[in-house]
Design a protein around this motif. Sequence first.
Motif, PDB file in Angstrom:
ATOM      1  N   ASP A  66       5.994 -10.263  -9.973  1.00 43.24           N
ATOM      2  CA  ASP A  66       7.377 -10.626 -10.280  1.00 43.24           C
ATOM      3  C   ASP A  66       7.626 -10.834 -11.768  1.00 43.24           C
ATOM      4  OD1 ASP A  66       8.000 -10.588  -7.593  1.00 43.24           O
ATOM      5  OD2 ASP A  66       7.529 -12.720  -7.325  1.00 43.24           O
ATOM      6  N   ARG A  67       6.587 -10.735 -12.567  1.00 42.30           N
ATOM      7  CA  ARG A  67       6.726 -11.143 -13.963  1.00 42.30           C
ATOM      8  C   ARG A  67       7.701 -10.274 -14.762  1.00 42.30           C
ATOM      9  NH1 ARG A  67       0.876 -13.319 -16.234  1.00 42.30           N
ATOM     10  NH2 ARG A  67       0.777 -15.139 -14.843  1.00 42.30           N
ATOM     11  N   THR A  68       7.654  -8.979 -14.583  1.00 38.23           N
ATOM     12  CA  THR A  68       8.533  -8.099 -15.358  1.00 38.23           C
ATOM     13  C   THR A  68       9.995  -8.401 -15.067  1.00 38.23           C
ATOM     14  OG1 THR A  68       6.890  -6.325 -15.446  1.00 38.23           O
ATOM     15  CG2 THR A  68       9.184  -5.715 -15.825  1.00 38.23           C
ATOM     16  N   GLU A  69      10.333  -8.569 -13.781  1.00 42.23           N
ATOM     17  CA  GLU A  69      11.720  -8.847 -13.418  1.00 42.23           C
ATOM     18  C   GLU A  69      12.165 -10.211 -13.941  1.00 42.23           C
ATOM     19  OE1 GLU A  69      14.544  -9.287  -9.433  1.00 42.23           O
ATOM     20  OE2 GLU A  69      12.469  -8.574  -9.263  1.00 42.23           O
ATOM     21  N   VAL A  70      11.299 -11.216 -13.779  1.00 43.43           N
ATOM     22  CA  VAL A  70      11.649 -12.557 -14.246  1.00 43.43           C
ATOM     23  C   VAL A  70      11.788 -12.577 -15.759  1.00 43.43           C
ATOM     24  CG1 VAL A  70      10.844 -14.938 -14.413  1.00 43.43           C
ATOM     25  CG2 VAL A  70      10.606 -13.691 -12.259  1.00 43.43           C
ATOM     26  N   TRP A  71      10.884 -11.873 -16.437  1.00 38.70           N
ATOM     27  CA  TRP A  71      10.935 -11.822 -17.905  1.00 38.70           C
ATOM     28  C   TRP A  71      12.213 -11.136 -18.376  1.00 38.70           C
ATOM     29  CZ3 TRP A  71       8.213 -14.321 -21.423  1.00 38.70           C
ATOM     30  CH2 TRP A  71       8.252 -13.877 -22.761  1.00 38.70           C
ATOM     31  N   HIS A  72      12.560 -10.054 -17.698  1.00 38.96           N
ATOM     32  CA  HIS A  72      13.792  -9.329 -18.035  1.00 38.96           C
ATOM     33  C   HIS A  72      14.996 -10.256 -17.926  1.00 38.96           C
ATOM     34  CE1 HIS A  72      17.372  -6.947 -16.960  1.00 38.96           C
ATOM     35  NE2 HIS A  72      16.880  -6.025 -17.756  1.00 38.96           N
ATOM     36  N   GLU A  73      15.076 -11.011 -16.834  1.00 37.44           N
ATOM     37  CA  GLU A  73      16.210 -11.915 -16.632  1.00 37.44           C
ATOM     38  C   GLU A  73      16.211 -13.028 -17.680  1.00 37.44           C
ATOM     39  OE1 GLU A  73      16.002 -13.299 -12.668  1.00 37.44           O
ATOM     40  OE2 GLU A  73      16.504 -11.359 -11.757  1.00 37.44           O
ATOM     41  N   ALA A  74      15.027 -13.545 -18.012  1.00 38.28           N
ATOM     42  CA  ALA A  74      14.949 -14.631 -18.981  1.00 38.28           C
ATOM     43  C   ALA A  74      15.405 -14.175 -20.366  1.00 38.28           C
ATOM     44  CB  ALA A  74      13.533 -15.179 -19.047  1.00 38.28           C
ATOM     45  N   CYS A  75      14.943 -13.007 -20.801  1.00 38.23           N
ATOM     46  CA  CYS A  75      15.356 -12.473 -22.104  1.00 38.23           C
ATOM     47  C   CYS A  75      16.860 -12.247 -22.137  1.00 38.23           C
ATOM     48  CB  CYS A  75      14.622 -11.173 -22.400  1.00 38.23           C
ATOM     49  SG  CYS A  75      12.862 -11.363 -22.757  1.00 38.23           S
ATOM     50  N   SER A  76      17.395 -11.692 -21.046  1.00 36.98           N
ATOM     51  CA  SER A  76      18.814 -11.370 -21.007  1.00 36.98           C
ATOM     52  C   SER A  76      19.679 -12.615 -21.012  1.00 36.98           C
ATOM     53  CB  SER A  76      19.126 -10.519 -19.770  1.00 36.98           C
ATOM     54  OG  SER A  76      18.394  -9.306 -19.804  1.00 36.98           O
ATOM     55  N   GLU A  77      19.256 -13.647 -20.270  1.00 38.21           N
ATOM     56  CA  GLU A  77      20.061 -14.856 -20.177  1.00 38.21           C
ATOM     57  C   GLU A  77      19.947 -15.712 -21.429  1.00 38.21           C
ATOM     58  OE1 GLU A  77      18.899 -16.847 -16.656  1.00 38.21           O
ATOM     59  OE2 GLU A  77      19.628 -15.268 -15.306  1.00 38.21           O
ATOM     60  N   THR A  78      18.798 -15.606 -22.121  1.00 42.11           N
ATOM     61  CA  THR A  78      18.592 -16.440 -23.294  1.00 42.11           C
ATOM     62  C   THR A  78      19.186 -15.816 -24.544  1.00 42.11           C
ATOM     63  OG1 THR A  78      16.520 -17.193 -22.308  1.00 42.11           O
ATOM     64  CG2 THR A  78      16.855 -17.673 -24.640  1.00 42.11           C
ATOM     65  N   PHE A  79      19.041 -14.500 -24.710  1.00 43.37           N
ATOM     66  CA  PHE A  79      19.515 -13.821 -25.921  1.00 43.37           C
ATOM     67  C   PHE A  79      20.530 -12.743 -25.526  1.00 43.37           C
ATOM     68  CE2 PHE A  79      15.192 -15.345 -26.860  1.00 43.37           C
ATOM     69  CZ  PHE A  79      15.518 -16.256 -27.853  1.00 43.37           C
ATOM     70  N   VAL A  80      20.122 -11.472 -25.554  1.00 46.74           N
ATOM     71  CA  VAL A  80      20.997 -10.386 -25.125  1.00 46.74           C
ATOM     72  C   VAL A  80      20.229  -9.535 -24.124  1.00 46.74           C
ATOM     73  CG1 VAL A  80      22.288 -10.339 -27.286  1.00 46.74           C
ATOM     74  CG2 VAL A  80      20.262  -8.892 -27.034  1.00 46.74           C
ATOM     75  N   GLY A  81      20.965  -8.780 -23.322  1.00 49.41           N
ATOM     76  CA  GLY A  81      20.334  -7.976 -22.293  1.00 49.41           C
ATOM     77  C   GLY A  81      19.442  -6.886 -22.858  1.00 49.41           C
ATOM     78  N   VAL A  82      18.201  -6.819 -22.356  1.00 50.84           N
ATOM     79  CA  VAL A  82      17.261  -5.779 -22.750  1.00 50.84           C
ATOM     80  C   VAL A  82      16.485  -5.330 -21.529  1.00 50.84           C
ATOM     81  CG1 VAL A  82      16.955  -6.467 -25.160  1.00 50.84           C
ATOM     82  CG2 VAL A  82      15.548  -7.538 -23.394  1.00 50.84           C
ATOM     83  N   ASP A  83      16.078  -4.073 -21.516  1.00 48.68           N
ATOM     84  CA  ASP A  83      15.116  -3.588 -20.536  1.00 48.68           C
ATOM     85  C   ASP A  83      13.725  -3.870 -21.072  1.00 48.68           C
ATOM     86  OD1 ASP A  83      17.010  -2.646 -18.740  1.00 48.68           O
ATOM     87  OD2 ASP A  83      17.157  -0.700 -19.742  1.00 48.68           O
ATOM     88  N   VAL A  84      12.822  -4.330 -20.196  1.00 49.57           N
ATOM     89  CA  VAL A  84      11.495  -4.772 -20.621  1.00 49.57           C
ATOM     90  C   VAL A  84      10.423  -3.976 -19.897  1.00 49.57           C
ATOM     91  CG1 VAL A  84       9.917  -6.729 -20.786  1.00 49.57           C
ATOM     92  CG2 VAL A  84      12.370  -7.087 -21.040  1.00 49.57           C
TER      93      VAL A  84
END
Length: 320
Positions: free
Chosen positions: A14-32
Amino acid sequence: MPIVLSFDAVSAGDRTEVWHEACSETFVGVDVQGVPEEPIGGSIRAYDLGDLFVGEIDASGQYMARTQRLIGRADEHYLLLGMQTRGTGRVTQGDRRTVLNPGDCAVFESHRPFELNFDAAFDLWVFAFPWHLVRLGEHDRRQLAALRVDARTGLAGVASRALLDLARHSEELAGPPPDGALALANDLLVALLSAPLSESRQLTGSLSRTLPLRIKDYINQRLADPTLTPAEVAAAFGISTRYLHRLFEAEHETVARYIRGRRLERCRLRLLDPRYSTLPISTLAFDAGFGDLSGFNRAFKAKYGVSPRQLRRTGGFRPS
């Protein structure tokens, strides 16, 4: 500064999906995307200082991409300042690609696609300034995409250390987000960027001073093309036709008149050159870009006071 995300309790799948959501919610949306054979790991710490968002990404190697699709979903645009404190990263935006080592900074824009590449573990501090509140002029803003700043010495070093100090101690700012944080950070940002933007202005000024010379050289190289027009010249240099005409106002002549003058001068010199003595005058005129022989003869006589035939016959002297 609270921990927004760590992977202590997140399964590897689940790490990639969770990391993607965390980056997007904290800064700006990015694909990871993680690096091959290494699961994403690390933590994000973030703090909201009113209109300014600050955070630290301490993580394993990965690739982040801000795509046009994600930009279309955004409600707010930011100027992003990344400060590398560990590892090596690469920032790409537009046609500029920047390598970041510890002590380097890079500026990039959230409303344009960008890529961040980290081949191994890294630590990156990110400052997100609302685009409309950044205290930089429009000319300077156009220079910012993936702009690299060496923040180890000089004024940039002082400004970067102050920004990091603000970020690392932001949890000590008790109470509601302070109104002065963005103003202070903005001043530090301007100080950080002052040297590279000054160099950019100097380069732009130098290019502006040499632009008329480069345009004239371009015209002289293409005189033989009868379709050469001011619009074509402007397009070749990525400027508007109006701006091209403004450049030639300083020369006290129009672009079209300059082109015709250079064509006439080429013909005059060749009419006087023995190496071209066997060529018909019509050939010389057409080789210089004239498409109408009678029009060429009229323009030549109006400029030099003699016809092309008379000039060739007298060697430059008007008949008495």
